[in-house]
Design a protein around this motif. Structure first.
Motif, PDB file in Angstrom:
ATOM      1  N   ARG A  26      14.633  -2.628  10.225  1.00  0.00           N
ATOM      2  CA  ARG A  26      15.535  -3.786  10.087  1.00  0.00           C
ATOM      3  C   ARG A  26      14.877  -5.021  10.671  1.00  0.00           C
ATOM      4  O   ARG A  26      14.816  -6.077  10.026  1.00  0.00           O
ATOM      5  CB  ARG A  26      16.848  -3.489  10.823  1.00  0.00           C
ATOM      6  CG  ARG A  26      17.780  -4.691  10.922  1.00  0.00           C
ATOM      7  CD  ARG A  26      18.758  -4.577  12.068  1.00  0.00           C
ATOM      8  NE  ARG A  26      18.042  -4.526  13.343  1.00  0.00           N
ATOM      9  CZ  ARG A  26      18.600  -4.155  14.478  1.00  0.00           C
ATOM     10  NH1 ARG A  26      19.861  -3.774  14.522  1.00  0.00           N
ATOM     11  NH2 ARG A  26      17.898  -4.148  15.599  1.00  0.00           N
ATOM     12  N   TYR A  29      11.969  -6.393   8.455  1.00  0.00           N
ATOM     13  CA  TYR A  29      12.369  -7.172   7.276  1.00  0.00           C
ATOM     14  C   TYR A  29      13.093  -8.461   7.650  1.00  0.00           C
ATOM     15  O   TYR A  29      13.010  -9.452   6.915  1.00  0.00           O
ATOM     16  CB  TYR A  29      13.189  -6.314   6.304  1.00  0.00           C
ATOM     17  CG  TYR A  29      12.273  -5.428   5.488  1.00  0.00           C
ATOM     18  CD1 TYR A  29      11.504  -5.962   4.465  1.00  0.00           C
ATOM     19  CD2 TYR A  29      12.133  -4.084   5.781  1.00  0.00           C
ATOM     20  CE1 TYR A  29      10.627  -5.176   3.733  1.00  0.00           C
ATOM     21  CE2 TYR A  29      11.262  -3.277   5.051  1.00  0.00           C
ATOM     22  CZ  TYR A  29      10.510  -3.840   4.033  1.00  0.00           C
ATOM     23  OH  TYR A  29       9.634  -3.059   3.322  1.00  0.00           O
ATOM     24  N   ALA A  33      10.921 -10.973   5.661  1.00  0.00           N
ATOM     25  CA  ALA A  33      11.632 -11.491   4.481  1.00  0.00           C
ATOM     26  C   ALA A  33      12.668 -12.553   4.824  1.00  0.00           C
ATOM     27  O   ALA A  33      13.237 -13.168   3.929  1.00  0.00           O
ATOM     28  CB  ALA A  33      12.320 -10.329   3.745  1.00  0.00           C
ATOM     29  N   TRP A  35      15.551 -11.939   6.099  1.00  0.00           N
ATOM     30  CA  TRP A  35      16.891 -11.383   5.968  1.00  0.00           C
ATOM     31  C   TRP A  35      17.607 -11.353   7.312  1.00  0.00           C
ATOM     32  O   TRP A  35      16.978 -11.297   8.368  1.00  0.00           O
ATOM     33  CB  TRP A  35      16.829  -9.946   5.445  1.00  0.00           C
ATOM     34  CG  TRP A  35      16.448  -9.795   4.014  1.00  0.00           C
ATOM     35  CD1 TRP A  35      16.488 -10.748   3.031  1.00  0.00           C
ATOM     36  CD2 TRP A  35      15.974  -8.609   3.389  1.00  0.00           C
ATOM     37  NE1 TRP A  35      16.066 -10.217   1.843  1.00  0.00           N
ATOM     38  CE2 TRP A  35      15.744  -8.901   2.029  1.00  0.00           C
ATOM     39  CE3 TRP A  35      15.714  -7.319   3.841  1.00  0.00           C
ATOM     40  CZ2 TRP A  35      15.284  -7.961   1.124  1.00  0.00           C
ATOM     41  CZ3 TRP A  35      15.250  -6.373   2.940  1.00  0.00           C
ATOM     42  CH2 TRP A  35      15.037  -6.692   1.597  1.00  0.00           C
ATOM     43  N   TRP A  76      11.832   2.821  -0.973  1.00  0.00           N
ATOM     44  CA  TRP A  76      12.998   2.107  -1.481  1.00  0.00           C
ATOM     45  C   TRP A  76      13.663   2.973  -2.543  1.00  0.00           C
ATOM     46  O   TRP A  76      13.011   3.462  -3.460  1.00  0.00           O
ATOM     47  CB  TRP A  76      12.587   0.755  -2.061  1.00  0.00           C
ATOM     48  CG  TRP A  76      12.260  -0.226  -0.973  1.00  0.00           C
ATOM     49  CD1 TRP A  76      11.018  -0.603  -0.555  1.00  0.00           C
ATOM     50  CD2 TRP A  76      13.193  -0.927  -0.157  1.00  0.00           C
ATOM     51  NE1 TRP A  76      11.132  -1.500   0.463  1.00  0.00           N
ATOM     52  CE2 TRP A  76      12.460  -1.728   0.737  1.00  0.00           C
ATOM     53  CE3 TRP A  76      14.582  -0.966  -0.085  1.00  0.00           C
ATOM     54  CZ2 TRP A  76      13.051  -2.553   1.689  1.00  0.00           C
ATOM     55  CZ3 TRP A  76      15.188  -1.787   0.855  1.00  0.00           C
ATOM     56  CH2 TRP A  76      14.429  -2.566   1.725  1.00  0.00           C
TER      57      TRP A  76
END
Length: 136
Positions: A26, A29, A33, A35, A76
């Motif tokens: 977590r 990313y 990214a 996020w 994924w």
């Protein structure tokens, strides 16, 4: 699941990443990214719904390799929306696929299973809840 894709049959309606350390991934990313994350209570621990910085829309999940996700590969996992999960499972096995995780017992809400195709690739099949039903 979120957005309109979950109701378009044949569409990829969601994607999850299942890993041994969901908190570390977590954080990875979030940094790489951009996020943000929201915890998803899994009864004793939390998986994470990853959201975009601009709108806060959920775009992916980062999950622990526990419970129904135990044994899933660290890759994924796409969720393909189907109108009839039982029929898709039947066709999967008929065409040489294998059901890795059968649908959890449910109460008429949304349902899913994890399959492996004849080439060895893994995906999930997802049947949305009937109108008025609960999401998983």
């Amino acid at each position: 699941m979120s957005g309109d894709a979950e109701q378009r049959y044949g569409a990829i309606g969601w994607v999850d990443l299942t890993v041994p350390n969901a908190e570390a991934v977590r954080d990875f990313y979030q940094s790489v990214a951009g996020w943000s994350s929201m915890p998803v209570d899994m009864g004793g621990y939390s998986d994470y719904s990853m959201t975009t910085p601009e709108t806060g829309a959920a775009v992916a999940g980062v999950c622990w390799s526990r419970g129904v996700n135990a044994g899933l590969p660290a890759a994924w996992l796409i969720y393909i929306t189907v109108p009839d999960l039982e029929e898709s499972i039947r066709r999967c096995t008929e065409m040489g696929g294998v059901v890795l995780t059968p649908p959890p017992a449910g109460d008429g809400g949304a349902r899913y299973c994890v399959i492996r195709d004849p080439a060895g690739a893994v995906a999930a099949l997802y049947q949305p809840a009937a109108a008025g039903g609960d999401e998983p």
